[in-house]
Design a protein around this motif. Structure first.
Motif, mmCIF file in Angstrom:
data_model
loop_
_atom_site.group_PDB
_atom_site.id
_atom_site.type_symbol
_atom_site.label_atom_id
_atom_site.label_comp_id
_atom_site.label_asym_id
_atom_site.label_seq_id
_atom_site.Cartn_x
_atom_site.Cartn_y
_atom_site.Cartn_z
ATOM 1 N N ARG A 18 0.868 -1.184 0.000
ATOM 2 C CA ARG A 18 0.000 0.000 0.000
ATOM 3 C C ARG A 18 0.903 1.232 0.000
ATOM 4 N NH1 ARG A 18 0.260 2.232 5.028
ATOM 5 N NH2 ARG A 18 0.926 0.847 6.690
ATOM 6 N N LYS A 19 0.385 2.330 -0.529
ATOM 7 C CA LYS A 19 1.158 3.571 -0.530
ATOM 8 C C LYS A 19 1.205 4.151 0.866
ATOM 9 C CE LYS A 19 0.829 5.131 -5.235
ATOM 10 N NZ LYS A 19 0.379 6.167 -6.139
ATOM 11 N N SER A 20 2.355 4.658 1.238
ATOM 12 C CA SER A 20 2.503 5.324 2.524
ATOM 13 C C SER A 20 1.668 6.590 2.538
ATOM 14 C CB SER A 20 3.972 5.673 2.768
ATOM 15 O OG SER A 20 4.107 6.525 3.871
ATOM 16 N N SER A 21 1.017 6.865 3.653
ATOM 17 C CA SER A 21 0.201 8.076 3.750
ATOM 18 C C SER A 21 1.059 9.334 3.789
ATOM 19 C CB SER A 21 -0.693 8.016 4.993
ATOM 20 O OG SER A 21 0.099 7.908 6.160
ATOM 21 N N TYR A 22 2.369 9.190 3.963
ATOM 22 C CA TYR A 22 3.277 10.343 4.006
ATOM 23 C C TYR A 22 3.988 10.575 2.675
ATOM 24 C CZ TYR A 22 2.444 10.846 8.912
ATOM 25 O OH TYR A 22 1.829 11.058 10.103
ATOM 26 N N ASP A 29 6.416 10.641 -6.163
ATOM 27 C CA ASP A 29 7.415 10.257 -5.165
ATOM 28 C C ASP A 29 6.719 9.510 -4.039
ATOM 29 O OD1 ASP A 29 9.338 11.541 -6.615
ATOM 30 O OD2 ASP A 29 9.175 13.399 -5.479
ATOM 31 N N CYS A 30 6.498 8.222 -4.244
ATOM 32 C CA CYS A 30 5.717 7.452 -3.282
ATOM 33 C C CYS A 30 6.496 6.260 -2.750
ATOM 34 C CB CYS A 30 4.438 6.936 -3.925
ATOM 35 S SG CYS A 30 3.349 8.247 -4.485
ATOM 36 N N LEU A 31 6.337 6.043 -1.474
ATOM 37 C CA LEU A 31 6.826 4.826 -0.850
ATOM 38 C C LEU A 31 5.656 3.886 -0.705
ATOM 39 C CD1 LEU A 31 9.084 6.054 2.090
ATOM 40 C CD2 LEU A 31 9.793 5.099 -0.092
ATOM 41 N N GLU A 32 5.933 2.597 -0.828
ATOM 42 C CA GLU A 32 4.925 1.586 -0.555
ATOM 43 C C GLU A 32 5.426 0.729 0.596
ATOM 44 O OE1 GLU A 32 2.688 0.861 -4.747
ATOM 45 O OE2 GLU A 32 4.548 -0.249 -4.442
ATOM 46 N N VAL A 33 4.492 0.325 1.444
ATOM 47 C CA VAL A 33 4.776 -0.482 2.615
ATOM 48 C C VAL A 33 3.926 -1.737 2.506
ATOM 49 C CG1 VAL A 33 4.704 -0.527 5.135
ATOM 50 C CG2 VAL A 33 5.138 1.621 3.949
ATOM 51 N N VAL A 40 9.084 -5.022 8.086
ATOM 52 C CA VAL A 40 8.275 -4.048 7.350
ATOM 53 C C VAL A 40 8.999 -3.723 6.043
ATOM 54 C CG1 VAL A 40 7.184 -1.777 7.402
ATOM 55 C CG2 VAL A 40 7.405 -3.104 9.519
ATOM 56 N N PRO A 41 8.579 -4.352 4.926
ATOM 57 C CA PRO A 41 9.198 -4.057 3.639
ATOM 58 C C PRO A 41 8.736 -2.693 3.117
ATOM 59 C CG PRO A 41 8.012 -6.166 3.601
ATOM 60 C CD PRO A 41 7.620 -5.440 4.838
ATOM 61 N N VAL A 42 9.683 -1.922 2.582
ATOM 62 C CA VAL A 42 9.403 -0.601 2.031
ATOM 63 C C VAL A 42 10.076 -0.519 0.670
ATOM 64 C CG1 VAL A 42 9.664 1.891 2.382
ATOM 65 C CG2 VAL A 42 9.340 0.395 4.358
ATOM 66 N N ARG A 43 9.349 -0.030 -0.343
ATOM 67 C CA ARG A 43 9.920 0.079 -1.691
ATOM 68 C C ARG A 43 9.464 1.366 -2.354
ATOM 69 N NH1 ARG A 43 6.319 -4.404 -5.047
ATOM 70 N NH2 ARG A 43 4.396 -3.202 -5.039
ATOM 71 N N ASP A 44 10.122 1.706 -3.446
ATOM 72 C CA ASP A 44 9.763 2.849 -4.286
ATOM 73 C C ASP A 44 8.622 2.409 -5.197
ATOM 74 O OD1 ASP A 44 9.593 4.844 -6.220
ATOM 75 O OD2 ASP A 44 11.750 5.000 -6.487
ATOM 76 N N SER A 45 7.521 3.138 -5.187
ATOM 77 C CA SER A 45 6.364 2.739 -5.995
ATOM 78 C C SER A 45 6.652 2.763 -7.492
ATOM 79 C CB SER A 45 5.159 3.629 -5.689
ATOM 80 O OG SER A 45 5.412 4.960 -6.095
ATOM 81 N N LYS A 46 7.644 3.533 -7.907
ATOM 82 C CA LYS A 46 7.990 3.598 -9.335
ATOM 83 C C LYS A 46 8.785 2.373 -9.780
ATOM 84 C CE LYS A 46 10.040 7.604 -8.959
ATOM 85 N NZ LYS A 46 9.935 7.807 -7.539
ATOM 86 N N SER A 47 9.229 1.555 -8.836
ATOM 87 C CA SER A 47 10.036 0.381 -9.156
ATOM 88 C C SER A 47 9.559 -0.829 -8.359
ATOM 89 C CB SER A 47 11.508 0.683 -8.847
ATOM 90 O OG SER A 47 12.320 -0.393 -9.200
ATOM 91 N N PRO A 48 8.344 -1.313 -8.632
ATOM 92 C CA PRO A 48 7.785 -2.392 -7.822
ATOM 93 C C PRO A 48 8.576 -3.701 -7.870
ATOM 94 C CG PRO A 48 6.361 -1.911 -9.696
ATOM 95 C CD PRO A 48 7.425 -0.858 -9.669
ATOM 96 N N ALA A 49 9.310 -3.931 -8.932
ATOM 97 C CA ALA A 49 10.134 -5.142 -9.011
ATOM 98 C C ALA A 49 11.542 -4.905 -8.482
ATOM 99 C CB ALA A 49 10.201 -5.642 -10.454
#
Length: 74
Positions: A18-22, A29-33, A40-49
């Motif tokens: 899910r996208k971080s609310s921050y 410029d989104c982080l996904e958690v 707690v895995p965290v990634r860049d939403s522009k690079s899901p793989a």
């Protein structure tokens, strides 16, 4: 770059992203958690793989609290 948190080279190995609310929504410029994991895995939403940084639950909670309290000014 040196990190004290482990990483996973492939963020697609986790489910429940899910996208971080921050994250800034307008410019992409989104982080996904990912919820429901021992870490707690965290990634860049522009690079899901791409890679994911794996935070401890306590480490992620401390980071979120610091963001809420303005420890990282824009």
């Amino acid at each position: 770059m040196h990190t004290t948190e482990p990483t996973s080279p492939d963020g697609t190995s986790f489910t429940g992203w899910r996208k971080s609310s921050y994250s800034g929504g307008a410019n992409g410029d989104c982080l996904e958690v990912a919820d429901g994991h021992a870490t707690v895995p965290v990634r860049d939403s522009k690079s899901p793989a791409g890679p994911a940084v794996l935070f401890s639950v306590d480490g992620w909670s401390a980071f979120v609290a610091a963001v809420k309290h303005g420890a990282f000014p824009a």
